[in-house]
Design a protein around this motif. Structure first.
Motif, PDB file in Angstrom:
ATOM      1  N   TYR A   1      -7.833  -2.638   0.201  1.00 11.70           N
ATOM      2  CA  TYR A   1      -8.048  -3.093   1.575  1.00 11.70           C
ATOM      3  C   TYR A   1      -6.718  -3.319   2.283  1.00 11.70           C
ATOM      4  O   TYR A   1      -5.711  -3.641   1.640  1.00 11.70           O
TER       5      TYR A   1
ATOM      6  N   LEU B   1     -15.952  -8.207   3.573  1.00  8.88           N
ATOM      7  CA  LEU B   1     -14.510  -8.198   3.801  1.00  8.88           C
ATOM      8  C   LEU B   1     -14.169  -7.608   5.166  1.00  8.88           C
ATOM      9  O   LEU B   1     -13.239  -8.065   5.830  1.00  8.88           O
ATOM     10  N   GLN B   2     -14.907  -6.600   5.569  1.00  6.75           N
ATOM     11  CA  GLN B   2     -14.648  -5.996   6.882  1.00  6.75           C
ATOM     12  C   GLN B   2     -14.896  -7.006   7.989  1.00  6.75           C
ATOM     13  O   GLN B   2     -14.162  -7.039   8.970  1.00  6.75           O
TER      14      GLN B   2
ATOM     15  N   TYR C   1     -10.643  -7.066   7.255  1.00  9.60           N
ATOM     16  CA  TYR C   1     -10.016  -6.119   6.330  1.00  9.60           C
ATOM     17  C   TYR C   1     -10.671  -4.753   6.479  1.00  9.60           C
ATOM     18  O   TYR C   1     -11.866  -4.652   6.739  1.00  9.60           O
TER      19      TYR C   1
ATOM     20  N   ARG D   1      -5.186  -5.106   6.167  1.00 10.22           N
ATOM     21  CA  ARG D   1      -5.618  -5.896   7.322  1.00 10.22           C
ATOM     22  C   ARG D   1      -5.960  -4.939   8.462  1.00 10.22           C
ATOM     23  O   ARG D   1      -5.307  -3.902   8.611  1.00 10.22           O
TER      24      ARG D   1
END
Lengths: 126, 320
Positions: free
Chosen positions: B66, B6-7, B11, B68
């Motif tokens: 999370y 996800l990072q 995120y 943005r």
């Protein structure tokens, strides 16, 4: 550095000439080490003035140090106490006056015996 | 693995524990459901989070939501406003908030060449951490579960800073200003590693002699970089320069014996090794806390300061 007046240009030149004489008459060390300047054995006892770290408030310390080797760029000294990187030392290498060096590295080699790798510097805006 | 994925899609994880009931975080919050590779919207911006929401997340085992990446500043402001300086918030939540606030700023500063910014971030972190530690007694077990153990640059220096501050406090350092200075120094202790290529720092295999030489230069490199600054104290400089020195003189860069090593550097050495060994590294898993304590005890008085080891292993042992 205000405690000791900087040497004159003439004295500095003479000190450099003295270093040249020493390095040219010595036995070269580590000929294949890839250093900028070759080093030569130079084992002697010299007078030194150790300046406090970062021009601190304490007085400069007068002492005697042993030399191990010498090049046009710097000198390796033995001293009883560790010094910090960047600390300045005035060395009396010849009659012509002090030559300033800055500590680049310091390593303990035996009990109360520290090896100091120093490079020659010019001080006082010369 | 999922977090990293996800990072990489833009995120940033935010700890559930850092969220405050009845507060509005001015950005969207996302959640990653079990088995899902993507994040779905959990709460739109300006919509308040209630205690029941946070409790439900905790009971479902959701320890991270999370945001943005571009909302990092909004999150930092939220933490400063609602968590960090609110004494009614439990110390662990404040500690987590502090870490989150510092992480982005410190990593930003590290990636640039602006030493002023790095020192400034560390100084702010040190003051805030010291006030949290000095205010209330923190149990090691709770602290350990709160911290991350992945040995990324920020995680490591942050953990070492927290451990140093706790250890110094337990050893009797009570003034918040002194603790803050020490905490900041510990955050800066590996500043010289900025100049080591990542391929060496993150090498999964054994280092060769040249690579070891590079690693061994970092205390001196860091010291040289900050030695002439007038906003760092002598003790702080010594933490950077001497944290790899050992009591018997076998350390580096100088090899000075115990009486030449600053007390803060002795404490930092214990915290540094404890974190390095309990963290996951590319070439090995984390060592159990008790094994690391045994290791520290084995070299107590030889490599590590005996008083610091005794105090630290009591803390860890009492809570492990």
């Amino acid at each position: 550095m205000s405690q000791m007046p900087p040497p004159s240009v003439a004295a500095m030149d003479e000190a450099e000439a003295q270093i040249d004489l020493l390095v040219n008459s010595g036995t070269e060390l580590d000929a294949h080490e890839g250093r900028r300047f070759p080093r030569f054995h130079y084992q002697s006892r010299i007078r030194a003035t150790v300046y406090p770290f970062n021009d601190g408030a304490s007085a400069p310390l007068e002492c005697t140090m042993l030399t191990r080797d010498l090049s046009r760029g710097g000198i390796n000294l033995l001293h009883t106490d560790p010094l910090l990187l960047g600390q300045k030392i005035a060395l009396t290498l010849s009659e012509s006056g002090p030559r300033f060096v800055e500590v680049m590295w310091c390593r303990r080699v035996a009990h109360r015996c520290y090896s100091l790798g120093c490079r020659f510097i010019r001080v006082g805006g010369e | 693995m999922a977090t990293a994925s996800l990072q990489s899609r833009g995120y940033l994880p935010v700890a559930t524990a850092s969220l405050c009931p009845a507060s509005v975080l001015d950005c969207d919050l996302f959640i990653q459901r079990p088995g899902c590779a993507y994040a779905e919207l959990y709460r739109g911006s300006t919509y308040p989070l209630e205690s029941a929401d946070i409790e439900a997340l905790r009971s479902d085992g959701v320890d991270h939501l999370y945001i943005r990446a571009e909302d990092a500043n909004a999150y930092r402001e939220y933490l400063c406003q609602h968590v960090l300086h609110d004494a009614s918030v439990p110390p662990m939540a404040r500690m987590q908030a502090l870490r989150e606030v510092t992480r982005v700023a410190f990593q930003d500063a590290l990636s640039g060449s602006d030493c002023d910014r790095i020192v400034s971030v560390a100084s702010d972190f040190g003051s805030d951490l010291a006030s949290v530690v000095a205010e209330r007694s923190i149990a090691f077990g709770e602290l350990y579960t709160t911290l991350e153990h992945d040995y990324y640059t920020f995680t490591h220096v942050c953990n070492v800073s927290v451990y140093c501050t706790m250890l110094a406090h337990k050893l009797g350092v009570c003034d918040t200003a002194g603790l803050g200075e020490f905490a900041a120094a510990a955050l800066l202790h590996d500043i010289g590693k900025r100049h080591i290529p990542p391929r060496v720092l993150n090498k999964p295999g054994k280092l060769n002699d040249d690579e070891w030489e590079l690693i061994r230069e970092h205390p001196a490199t860091g010291f040289r970089e900050v030695a002439t600054r007038d906003d760092l104290t002598w003790g702080q400089l010594m933490v950077i320069y001497q944290h790899h020195e050992r009591i018997d003189g076998s350390g580096y860069p100088c090899g000075v014996p115990a009486d030449e090593i600053h007390p803060w550097a002795k404490i930092c050495a214990v915290a540094d090794v404890f974190d390095a060994l309990t963290c996951h590294r590319p070439y090995r898993g984390p060592m159990p806390k008790q094994d690391v304590c045994d290791y520290l005890k084995k070299y107590s008085g030889v490599w590590f300061d005996a008083e610091a080891v005794a105090c630290w292993t009591r803390q860890v042992g009492g809570e492990a």
